[in-house]
Design a protein around this motif. Structure first.
Motif, short mmCIF file in Angstrom:
data_model
loop_
_atom_site.label_atom_id
_atom_site.label_comp_id
_atom_site.label_asym_id
_atom_site.label_seq_id
_atom_site.Cartn_x
_atom_site.Cartn_y
_atom_site.Cartn_z
N ARG A 190 0.99 -1.46 -0.23
CA ARG A 190 0.03 -0.37 0.31
C ARG A 190 1.12 1.71 0.34
NH1 ARG A 190 -2.08 -0.50 4.30
NH2 ARG A 190 -1.47 1.28 5.50
N SER A 192 2.01 4.61 -0.59
CA SER A 192 2.14 6.48 -0.14
C SER A 192 3.29 7.01 -0.36
CB SER A 192 1.89 6.61 1.62
OG SER A 192 1.33 7.91 1.57
N ARG A 194 5.20 9.96 -3.04
CA ARG A 194 4.84 11.21 -3.04
C ARG A 194 5.46 11.21 -4.92
NH1 ARG A 194 6.02 16.13 0.19
NH2 ARG A 194 8.58 15.46 -0.16
N GLU A 197 2.09 8.37 -7.29
CA GLU A 197 1.04 8.33 -7.43
C GLU A 197 0.31 7.17 -8.26
OE1 GLU A 197 2.03 11.82 -5.12
OE2 GLU A 197 2.06 10.55 -6.91
N ASN A 198 0.67 7.06 -9.21
CA ASN A 198 0.07 6.63 -10.21
C ASN A 198 0.84 5.74 -11.00
OD1 ASN A 198 -2.23 8.43 -10.88
ND2 ASN A 198 -0.57 10.13 -11.43
N HIS A 202 4.08 0.47 -8.27
CA HIS A 202 3.56 -0.39 -7.42
C HIS A 202 2.70 -0.52 -7.09
CE1 HIS A 202 7.52 1.91 -5.07
NE2 HIS A 202 7.39 2.10 -6.25
N PHE A 204 -1.19 -0.13 -3.91
CA PHE A 204 -1.68 0.68 -3.68
C PHE A 204 -3.16 0.27 -2.84
CE2 PHE A 204 -0.22 2.65 -7.21
CZ PHE A 204 0.53 4.06 -6.50
N GLU A 211 7.00 3.97 2.53
CA GLU A 211 6.26 5.68 2.11
C GLU A 211 7.88 6.06 2.14
OE1 GLU A 211 3.68 6.52 5.85
OE2 GLU A 211 4.90 6.32 6.70
#
Length: 628
Positions: A190, A192, A194, A197-198, A202, A204, A211
């Protein structure tokens, strides 16, 4: 430890920070990692106290469908996935305790090797390495407790290179190529992150948080910038390319350590009465019918009593690269000569423990700056806002042991294009940043060496940073044997670090590249210089000489906390193989090994990420067998 105790301890921290009692505050921080050592689940009269993490809804039954031995990443994933089937009763056994909140503060990572969460094994004395360690014996830390090594590791999440897994498949392990295993990484994750994000690299929707640590020093930013200035690309090392520099990606959630147990077991335990978790339950033997060579249960000890419990379907060993081979050998699965020597009846003759791969790191490359206020804890170590920021998921306490960035390199000795063979791990601070009670003690560095070379830094006002050079693909191989037939005695671990000269030369190239980064245009502003105090046993060489650094590598290199390969995966024709591509122990029915001990080669990443993936893959293999 109860909530009131935790609040009390944090109140003490805040008060000390507020009144500016720096020495006392720092001492308290050092002590926090030791609290769990006495939190054993027994009261002062040695009467067992039921831990809160045992599921109160489940009563002991004589049989389970699956018994999982070891609550590390693979074990926790397997317990989660197999208990999805409400008809299957699953037991997860773990020798150690549950976590506490203080151990989840990332900055305290360096102290956790000295806590109850570490098995605290020590390797046998070495001739070619560990010269700077007590008795020339390096420590072999690995996790003991609900979460396994995710209780004490640096939380760095790095999967390695696609070619690593393609090698597994090419060695006769169908289903383990990168294309086969990549979906399992995505299923678990999951992310996160920065800026990512797309990213298709990875996942999600999984349970495992990935992170960037929410806090970065200006010094770490300058290191990354400096690496780019000398030609290293900025990358997502879990993405398309693995050669280049990046800030670390960590298994933290809002700046707090996320263990395997917290990610995969805590959220489901209360709602799955078919899943039973037992802490403080050390498995001492796998029960195997010697006539049919079929595993049917385990013996474990808890509260000073031995228990036998049976498995209707399978026993799954997920105890890690040290304890999994130890348990197999104690149960009669191993090299015939070794077992007969210690009078353990042989059930199956297999090369258990004979292919130990252990990446090492060199911790002795320390740089001293010409200024202060740039390192992680400088000017903020004793400030109230550092504590308050942590509760908000930010601030310096969220950085895992000072590790902030990593630069994956391909040296001239790399075997395959695009596959890194060295990593330079950037840490703000040095061996003295924890007062000598964390890294020095955990790695067993000789006091005389520490006092001569590093202790002077304790009173030096200048900031420091460390380039830890990690050897990703060592050519040296070690092995593990039983010391005797007593299951409570630690095994004999022969690391054989640096027995192949090429490993030393590869690390030397990594050191030179780290020095080159320190001289990049951006880093020059700090006028960082290599610590000039020579190691006592290497002082016959000038500190600028390659022979000095060859000596230093053999003196201060130690484990990178990722032992692999001791129950190697491979086909029946592989003389080093212990388990098949389906992770079934060769020649023994209803017994699997499913953790990083099955990994047949070195990897370009960190073992925790691979362990999660192995657990996911194993869960599917088991479901396919028992639902088809």
């Amino acid at each position: 430890m109860g909530l009131s105790m935790k609040l009390c301890l944090f109140a003490v921290v805040i008060v000390l920070a507020f009144i500016g009692s720096g020495d006392a505050f720092f001492f308290l921080l050092k002590s926090l990692a030791h609290i769990g050592r006495y939190d054993t689940g027994y009261d002062d009269q040695y009467n067992y106290v039921q831990p809160t993490y045992d599921n109160p809804q489940v009563k002991e039954v004589p049989e389970y469908d699956f018994i999982i031995v070891g609550a590390g990443p693979a074990g926790c994933v397997l317990a989660n996935r197999l208990s999805e089937n409400a008809r299957w009763k699953v037991l997860l056994l773990e020798a150690g305790p549950g976590e506490n909140e203080l151990s989840n503060i990332p900055i305290l990572t360096t102290f956790l090797q000295n806590s109850q969460y570490n098995w605290a094994d020590v390797a046998e004395a070495q001739n070619d390495s560990c010269w700077g360690m007590i008795d020339q014996r390096c420590s072999i830390p690995h996790g003991k407790g609900l979460g396994g090594s995710t209780l004490i590791n640096y939380m760095v999440y790095s999967r390695g290179n696609p070619a690593d897994y393609d090698r597994w498949a090419s060695m006769g392990n169908p289903g383990w190529s990168y294309n086969d295993v990549h979906p399992y990484f995505l299923k678990t994750e999951r992310a996160s992150l920065r800026g990512l994000e797309n990213s298709s690299h990875h996942g999600f929707g999984g349970e495992l948080s990935v992170e960037f640590p929410p806090f970065r020093t200006e010094l770490a930013r300058t290191f990354v910038k400096g690496a780019r200035e000398i030609g290293h690309k900025k990358i997502d090392y879990n993405g398309k390319c693995q050669v280049g520099v990046s800030y670390v990606q960590t298994n933290t959630i809002n700046g707090m350590r996320q263990t395997a147990y917290r990610a995969f077991i805590e959220p489901i335990l209360a709602n799955r009465p078919n899943l039973h978790v037992k802490a403080y339950s050390r498995v001492t033997k796998i029960l195997i019918n010697p006539n049919t060579k079929t595993a049917y249960g385990v013996t474990y000890t808890k509260n000073f009593r031995n228990f036998d419990i049976h498995a209707r379907k399978e026993v799954i060993v997920t105890a890690g690269a040290i304890n999994s081979p130890q348990l197999l050998m104690l149960s009669g699965i191993g090299s015939e000569d070794v077992l007969q020597h210690i009078k353990v009846p042989v059930v199956q003759n297999l090369p258990v423990g004979q292919n130990m791969i252990d990446s090492i790191v060199f911790n002795g490359l320390t740089f001293v700056l010409n200024e202060t206020g740039r390192a992680l804890l400088t000017d903020s170590r004793f400030q109230l806002n550092s504590i308050a920021d942590y509760f908000k998921g930010q601030g310096p306490l969220t950085v895992p042991g000072g590790v902030e960035a990593v630069d994956f390199l391909q040296t001239s000795r790399a075997d395959q294009p695009g596959v890194p063979n060295v990593a330079i791990i950037f840490s703000t601070g040095s061996l003295v940043s924890d007062g000598g009670l964390g890294l020095r003690s955990g790695k067993r560095i000789k006091t005389s060496l520490y006092n001569k070379v590093y202790k002077p830094l304790e009173t030096l006002p200048n900031d420091q940073w460390t380039a830890t050079v990690a050897l990703l693909h060592p050519k040296s191989r070690g092995y593990i044997n039983l010391r005797n037939a007593n299951p409570f005695n630690s095994p004999k671990i022969h690391t054989n670090y640096l027995t192949v000269e090429d490993d030393v030369e590869t690390m030397l190239e990594g050191i030179k590249e780290a020095v080159r980064i320190s001289k990049s245009p951006s880093m020059k502003q700090y006028d960082a210089r290599v610590l000039g105090i020579p190691l006592p046993n290497c002082k016959q060489y000038p500190i600028t000489d390659d022979d000095y650094w060859r000596c230093a590598i053999r003196t201060l290199s130690s484990t990178a906390y990722q032992q692999l390969g001791t129950c190697r995966m491979g086909p029946l024709g592989d003389p080093k193989a212990v388990v098949s591509a389906d992770l079934e122990v060769h020649g023994v029915e209803n017994l699997r090994v499913a953790d990083v001990s099955v990994v047949p080669t070195s990897i370009s990443g960190q073992s925790a990420a691979i362990d999660y993936m192995v657990g996911e893959k194993a869960a599917d293999l088991i479901k396919q067998r028992w639902t088809s």
